[in-house]
Design a protein around this motif. Structure first.
Motif, PDB file in Angstrom:
ATOM      1  N   LYS A  67       0.804  -1.228   0.000  1.00  8.00           N
ATOM      2  CA  LYS A  67       0.000   0.000   0.000  1.00  8.00           C
ATOM      3  C   LYS A  67       0.837   1.279   0.000  1.00  8.00           C
ATOM      4  O   LYS A  67       0.511   2.258   0.643  1.00  8.00           O
ATOM      5  N   PHE A  68       1.954   1.261  -0.741  1.00  4.45           N
ATOM      6  CA  PHE A  68       2.749   2.461  -0.980  1.00  4.45           C
ATOM      7  C   PHE A  68       2.391   2.986  -2.370  1.00  4.45           C
ATOM      8  O   PHE A  68       2.110   2.204  -3.282  1.00  4.45           O
TER       9      PHE A  68
ATOM     10  N   LYS B  16       3.097   8.094  -0.710  1.00  2.68           N
ATOM     11  CA  LYS B  16       2.003   7.889   0.254  1.00  2.68           C
ATOM     12  C   LYS B  16       2.030   6.451   0.748  1.00  2.68           C
ATOM     13  O   LYS B  16       2.407   5.544   0.003  1.00  2.68           O
ATOM     14  N   LYS B  17       1.593   6.279   1.964  1.00  2.00           N
ATOM     15  CA  LYS B  17       1.455   4.934   2.550  1.00  2.00           C
ATOM     16  C   LYS B  17       0.076   4.864   3.193  1.00  2.00           C
ATOM     17  O   LYS B  17      -0.274   5.697   4.027  1.00  2.00           O
TER      18      LYS B  17
ATOM     19  N   THR C 108      -3.949   7.548   5.928  1.00  2.00           N
ATOM     20  CA  THR C 108      -2.901   7.694   4.925  1.00  2.00           C
ATOM     21  C   THR C 108      -1.866   8.695   5.418  1.00  2.00           C
ATOM     22  O   THR C 108      -2.228   9.772   5.906  1.00  2.00           O
TER      23      THR C 108
END
Length: 138
Positions: free
Chosen positions: A32-33, A63-64, A71
């Protein structure tokens, strides 16, 4: 206008077309990067005896996501940080300057976003399409 070039104040006018462009993309990475990239371009602009050289702006960020609601992000605005070259010419002179504005310098941003999903509480299964008279006319 090039340095050392003589300028004829009453000579033929030269016209240029303007071009503006923008492109952006997001790359999805494992865990989820995300990497966000955007680029903006403005061509040379000539206005009478003044001009603005082409401008390039590059933004990059990462973003992560943590779950569906949280986020964390980090980005760099105006990564190239070139300033903007502005010029003017007249009868026998040419002047250029590199303009740098505080609001357009390279900047760094850190962000935290939490999605409360408050819109879910207002979902409806059906919405009335119209009155009975309107339905009978159809």
């Amino acid at each position: 206008m090039r340095h050392g070039e003589r300028v004829e104040q009453h000579g033929a006018e030269t016209f240029y077309n303007w071009a503006f462009g923008s492109i952006s993309t997001t790359f999805t990475l494992p865990a989820k990067f995300y990497i966000d990239l955007s680029y903006n371009y403005q061509s040379r602009i000539d206005l009478g005896n003044c001009w603005v050289e082409p401008d390039h702006r590059l933004q990059a960020g990462v973003k992560k996501r943590f779950g569906d609601r949280f986020t964390a992000s980090f980005s760099v605005q105006n990564l190239l940080d070139q300033g903007q070259v502005i010029g003017a010419h007249g009868d026998g002179f040419v002047r250029t300057m590199n303009a740098r504005q505080t609001w357009s310098n390279r900047s760094f941003r850190i962000g935290l976003t939490y999605n409360f999903k408050s819109g879910k509480a207002f979902k409806r299964k059906a919405v009335e399409a119209g009155s009975a008279d309107e339905k009978s006319r159809l």
